[in-house]
Design a protein around this motif. Structure first.
Motif, PDB file in Angstrom:
ATOM      1  N   HIS A 192       0.828  -1.205   0.000  1.00 31.93           N
ATOM      2  CA  HIS A 192       0.000   0.000   0.000  1.00 31.93           C
ATOM      3  C   HIS A 192       0.865   1.260   0.000  1.00 31.93           C
ATOM      4  O   HIS A 192       0.556   2.230  -0.694  1.00 31.93           O
ATOM      5  CB  HIS A 192      -0.921   0.006   1.215  1.00 31.93           C
ATOM      6  N   SER A 193       1.931   1.246   0.787  1.00 31.52           N
ATOM      7  CA  SER A 193       2.781   2.428   0.918  1.00 31.52           C
ATOM      8  C   SER A 193       3.578   2.714  -0.349  1.00 31.52           C
ATOM      9  O   SER A 193       3.980   3.853  -0.586  1.00 31.52           O
ATOM     10  CB  SER A 193       3.749   2.264   2.098  1.00 31.52           C
ATOM     11  N   ASN A 194       3.829   1.670  -1.147  1.00 31.02           N
ATOM     12  CA  ASN A 194       4.683   1.826  -2.325  1.00 31.02           C
ATOM     13  C   ASN A 194       3.947   1.519  -3.625  1.00 31.02           C
ATOM     14  O   ASN A 194       4.570   1.206  -4.639  1.00 31.02           O
ATOM     15  CB  ASN A 194       5.906   0.909  -2.194  1.00 31.02           C
ATOM     16  N   ILE A 195       2.629   1.658  -3.594  1.00 32.94           N
ATOM     17  CA  ILE A 195       1.819   1.292  -4.748  1.00 32.94           C
ATOM     18  C   ILE A 195       2.141   2.124  -5.981  1.00 32.94           C
ATOM     19  O   ILE A 195       1.890   1.702  -7.116  1.00 32.94           O
ATOM     20  CB  ILE A 195       0.310   1.389  -4.403  1.00 32.94           C
ATOM     21  N   TYR A 196       2.737   3.303  -5.811  1.00 32.04           N
ATOM     22  CA  TYR A 196       3.061   4.160  -6.947  1.00 32.04           C
ATOM     23  C   TYR A 196       4.473   3.920  -7.465  1.00 32.04           C
ATOM     24  O   TYR A 196       4.924   4.617  -8.370  1.00 32.04           O
ATOM     25  CB  TYR A 196       2.885   5.626  -6.563  1.00 32.04           C
ATOM     26  N   ASN A 197       5.162   2.969  -6.870  1.00 28.68           N
ATOM     27  CA  ASN A 197       6.518   2.650  -7.311  1.00 28.68           C
ATOM     28  C   ASN A 197       6.571   1.170  -7.689  1.00 28.68           C
ATOM     29  O   ASN A 197       6.851   0.305  -6.865  1.00 28.68           O
ATOM     30  CB  ASN A 197       7.523   2.952  -6.193  1.00 28.68           C
ATOM     31  N   SER A 198       6.289   0.886  -8.949  1.00 33.80           N
ATOM     32  CA  SER A 198       6.170  -0.502  -9.412  1.00 33.80           C
ATOM     33  C   SER A 198       7.457  -1.296  -9.218  1.00 33.80           C
ATOM     34  O   SER A 198       7.416  -2.509  -8.991  1.00 33.80           O
ATOM     35  CB  SER A 198       5.774  -0.524 -10.890  1.00 33.80           C
ATOM     36  N   GLU A 199       8.608  -0.627  -9.302  1.00 30.43           N
ATOM     37  CA  GLU A 199       9.881  -1.331  -9.146  1.00 30.43           C
ATOM     38  C   GLU A 199       9.996  -1.968  -7.770  1.00 30.43           C
ATOM     39  O   GLU A 199      10.543  -3.065  -7.617  1.00 30.43           O
ATOM     40  CB  GLU A 199      11.043  -0.368  -9.372  1.00 30.43           C
ATOM     41  N   LEU A 200       9.473  -1.289  -6.755  1.00 29.57           N
ATOM     42  CA  LEU A 200       9.555  -1.817  -5.395  1.00 29.57           C
ATOM     43  C   LEU A 200       8.574  -2.958  -5.150  1.00 29.57           C
ATOM     44  O   LEU A 200       8.677  -3.661  -4.146  1.00 29.57           O
ATOM     45  CB  LEU A 200       9.301  -0.702  -4.373  1.00 29.57           C
ATOM     46  N   LYS A 204      10.997  -9.846  -6.927  1.00 27.74           N
ATOM     47  CA  LYS A 204      12.380  -9.814  -6.457  1.00 27.74           C
ATOM     48  C   LYS A 204      12.584  -8.765  -5.363  1.00 27.74           C
ATOM     49  O   LYS A 204      13.207  -9.036  -4.327  1.00 27.74           O
ATOM     50  CB  LYS A 204      13.309  -9.529  -7.631  1.00 27.74           C
ATOM     51  N   SER A 205      12.044  -7.574  -5.585  1.00 27.70           N
ATOM     52  CA  SER A 205      12.212  -6.497  -4.601  1.00 27.70           C
ATOM     53  C   SER A 205      11.504  -6.821  -3.290  1.00 27.70           C
ATOM     54  O   SER A 205      12.042  -6.587  -2.200  1.00 27.70           O
ATOM     55  CB  SER A 205      11.681  -5.178  -5.169  1.00 27.70           C
ATOM     56  N   LEU A 206      10.289  -7.360  -3.376  1.00 26.32           N
ATOM     57  CA  LEU A 206       9.551  -7.731  -2.172  1.00 26.32           C
ATOM     58  C   LEU A 206      10.266  -8.838  -1.417  1.00 26.32           C
ATOM     59  O   LEU A 206      10.326  -8.826  -0.173  1.00 26.32           O
ATOM     60  CB  LEU A 206       8.129  -8.163  -2.545  1.00 26.32           C
ATOM     61  N   ALA A 207      10.808  -9.803  -2.144  1.00 24.84           N
ATOM     62  CA  ALA A 207      11.533 -10.903  -1.508  1.00 24.84           C
ATOM     63  C   ALA A 207      12.756 -10.386  -0.762  1.00 24.84           C
ATOM     64  O   ALA A 207      13.040 -10.804   0.370  1.00 24.84           O
ATOM     65  CB  ALA A 207      11.939 -11.935  -2.560  1.00 24.84           C
ATOM     66  N   GLU A 208      13.462  -9.439  -1.373  1.00 24.74           N
ATOM     67  CA  GLU A 208      14.632  -8.855  -0.721  1.00 24.74           C
ATOM     68  C   GLU A 208      14.232  -8.053   0.510  1.00 24.74           C
ATOM     69  O   GLU A 208      14.885  -8.123   1.561  1.00 24.74           O
ATOM     70  CB  GLU A 208      15.382  -7.966  -1.710  1.00 24.74           C
ATOM     71  N   LYS A 231      -2.159 -10.571  -8.302  1.00 25.29           N
ATOM     72  CA  LYS A 231      -3.565 -10.185  -8.361  1.00 25.29           C
ATOM     73  C   LYS A 231      -3.914  -9.199  -7.252  1.00 25.29           C
ATOM     74  O   LYS A 231      -4.695  -8.266  -7.466  1.00 25.29           O
ATOM     75  CB  LYS A 231      -4.451 -11.422  -8.252  1.00 25.29           C
ATOM     76  N   TYR A 232      -3.323  -9.370  -6.073  1.00 19.61           N
ATOM     77  CA  TYR A 232      -3.600  -8.436  -4.970  1.00 19.61           C
ATOM     78  C   TYR A 232      -3.142  -7.027  -5.339  1.00 19.61           C
ATOM     79  O   TYR A 232      -3.863  -6.050  -5.115  1.00 19.61           O
ATOM     80  CB  TYR A 232      -2.893  -8.889  -3.687  1.00 19.61           C
ATOM     81  N   ILE A 233      -1.941  -6.932  -5.913  1.00 19.98           N
ATOM     82  CA  ILE A 233      -1.407  -5.619  -6.292  1.00 19.98           C
ATOM     83  C   ILE A 233      -2.288  -4.965  -7.354  1.00 19.98           C
ATOM     84  O   ILE A 233      -2.622  -3.775  -7.258  1.00 19.98           O
ATOM     85  CB  ILE A 233       0.045  -5.759  -6.790  1.00 19.98           C
ATOM     86  N   ILE A 234      -2.702  -5.757  -8.350  1.00 18.97           N
ATOM     87  CA  ILE A 234      -3.560  -5.209  -9.405  1.00 18.97           C
ATOM     88  C   ILE A 234      -4.906  -4.772  -8.830  1.00 18.97           C
ATOM     89  O   ILE A 234      -5.410  -3.683  -9.157  1.00 18.97           O
ATOM     90  CB  ILE A 234      -3.769  -6.246 -10.531  1.00 18.97           C
ATOM     91  N   LEU A 259      -0.140   5.036 -11.960  1.00 21.87           N
ATOM     92  CA  LEU A 259      -0.243   3.732 -11.312  1.00 21.87           C
ATOM     93  C   LEU A 259       0.524   2.623 -12.039  1.00 21.87           C
ATOM     94  O   LEU A 259       0.344   1.444 -11.732  1.00 21.87           O
ATOM     95  CB  LEU A 259      -1.715   3.355 -11.163  1.00 21.87           C
ATOM     96  N   GLY A 260       1.382   2.989 -12.975  1.00 26.42           N
ATOM     97  CA  GLY A 260       2.296   2.024 -13.549  1.00 26.42           C
ATOM     98  C   GLY A 260       1.752   1.162 -14.666  1.00 26.42           C
ATOM     99  O   GLY A 260       2.326   0.100 -14.969  1.00 26.42           O
ATOM    100  N   PHE A 261       0.667   1.599 -15.311  1.00 26.53           N
ATOM    101  CA  PHE A 261       0.175   0.882 -16.493  1.00 26.53           C
ATOM    102  C   PHE A 261       0.874   1.446 -17.737  1.00 26.53           C
ATOM    103  O   PHE A 261       1.275   2.613 -17.757  1.00 26.53           O
ATOM    104  CB  PHE A 261      -1.343   1.032 -16.618  1.00 26.53           C
ATOM    105  N   THR A 262       0.992   0.628 -18.762  1.00 23.92           N
ATOM    106  CA  THR A 262       1.724   1.035 -19.958  1.00 23.92           C
ATOM    107  C   THR A 262       1.122   2.287 -20.587  1.00 23.92           C
ATOM    108  O   THR A 262       1.829   3.232 -20.930  1.00 23.92           O
ATOM    109  CB  THR A 262       1.728  -0.104 -20.996  1.00 23.92           C
ATOM    110  N   ASP A 263      -0.200   2.276 -20.744  1.00 20.69           N
ATOM    111  CA  ASP A 263      -0.913   3.418 -21.310  1.00 20.69           C
ATOM    112  C   ASP A 263      -2.390   3.275 -20.963  1.00 20.69           C
ATOM    113  O   ASP A 263      -2.787   2.347 -20.243  1.00 20.69           O
ATOM    114  CB  ASP A 263      -0.715   3.507 -22.822  1.00 20.69           C
ATOM    115  N   SER A 264      -3.211   4.189 -21.451  1.00 21.35           N
ATOM    116  CA  SER A 264      -4.636   4.157 -21.117  1.00 21.35           C
ATOM    117  C   SER A 264      -5.317   2.903 -21.657  1.00 21.35           C
ATOM    118  O   SER A 264      -6.259   2.381 -21.052  1.00 21.35           O
ATOM    119  CB  SER A 264      -5.336   5.409 -21.651  1.00 21.35           C
ATOM    120  N   SER A 265      -4.843   2.411 -22.795  1.00 24.15           N
ATOM    121  CA  SER A 265      -5.425   1.197 -23.365  1.00 24.15           C
ATOM    122  C   SER A 265      -5.169  -0.008 -22.461  1.00 24.15           C
ATOM    123  O   SER A 265      -6.062  -0.828 -22.219  1.00 24.15           O
ATOM    124  CB  SER A 265      -4.834   0.941 -24.759  1.00 24.15           C
TER     125      SER A 265
END
Length: 287
Positions: A192-200, A204-208, A231-234, A259-265
């Protein structure tokens, strides 16, 4: 009397009253903070009655209806963000951190612990800080001749941050606290705190972050929540998309980028797949 000091934000202060008229801003209010400086009584919120006392702080979200029933003289400060504040048409808001404020309020809108509407604090220091900031905003409100917009703006930013930080805290039994502080809850809070940062939020990042093997964290999450990590993140992202569709005039492309989607489509396709309706149909139905 209420007074608008920033476009579409209303400050209302009442001293030693035993009767409060129904809030005339309810139908257009997006978010509201009410601090009870002194007094006691009950407050009826969406048909349920709870007590308030001096130093109580309540937060209200869209569609909340509340009525105060003071038993003793009551003094309050209310800070109301009107729905139109988060619309792009409010040109005077261009210099304010509107999007940042929306994100903080958004956390509260989507918090399951917010049902009773009364703020609970993890520490008394946070309560004291919040009260001091609310009083500071009220003081500037009273200074009608030359209020300081810098003080108001920064105080509001910290107020919203403190509320968002404490909204997850539930002051109940130790068993509930133990569940809330469990590893799975820590992972959810981190998402929830990092929902705007898809890299985190990559596996792999969550596991670390949580000292787990890459292939185990997804299994662990599914085992404890009955839903896959992806699915939870989406689903959480789409919940935030719904909030933006309801309360902002953001374009679909802007929401997608945020929110880290490729584009509006890509966003529309995902939204339709999970929600069974398109972005445009969802927004049209709100009208």
């Amino acid at each position: 009397m209420p007074r608008t000091i920033i476009e579409n934000i209303v400050i209302a202060q009442y001293k030693k009253q035993t009767f409060f008229e129904f809030c005339q801003y309810t139908t257009i209010r997006f978010f509201e903070i009410v601090y009870f400086e002194e007094g006691s009584g009950t407050i009826k919120i969406n048909g349920k009655t709870v007590n308030y006392t001096a130093n109580s702080i309540f937060v209200f979200i869209p569609d909340d209806i509340y009525i105060l029933n003071p038993e003793t003289e009551t003094s309050t400060v209310a800070i109301k963000f009107l729905k139109s504040f988060f619309r792009n048409t409010a040109s005077q808001n261009e210099t304010l951190p509107v999007n940042n404020w929306f994100r903080k309020i958004e956390e509260i809108l989507n918090s399951e612990s917010h049902e009773l509407r009364e703020m609970q604090f993890e520490t008394e220091a946070d309560r004291s800080h919040l009260v001091a900031l609310v009083n500071m905003v009220a003081t500037e409100y009273l200074n009608k001749q030359s209020f300081d917009i810098f003080i108001i703006q920064n105080s509001l930013s910290v107020i919203l941050h403190l509320i968002a930080r404490n909204i997850q805290f539930i002051n109940t039994s130790d068993s509930v606290k133990e569940v809330k502080s469990s590893k799975i809850q820590q992972i959810i809070n981190y998402i929830h705190s990092n929902i705007y940062n898809s890299e985190l939020l990559s596996t792999k990042s969550l596991a670390e972050e949580f000292h787990m093997a890459d292939n185990y964290i997804s299994e662990y999450f599914k085992k404890h929540t009955d839903v896959s990590l992806k699915k939870y993140i989406i689903n959480y992202k789409l919940k935030l998309v719904e909030t933006r569709l309801k309360y902002t005039d953001l374009q679909y492309s802007e929401i997608a980028a945020e929110l880290g989607f490729t584009d509006s489509s890509h966003l529309n396709k995902t939204f339709q797949s999970y929600k069974g309706t398109s972005l445009s149909a969802f927004r049209a139905n709100l009208a």
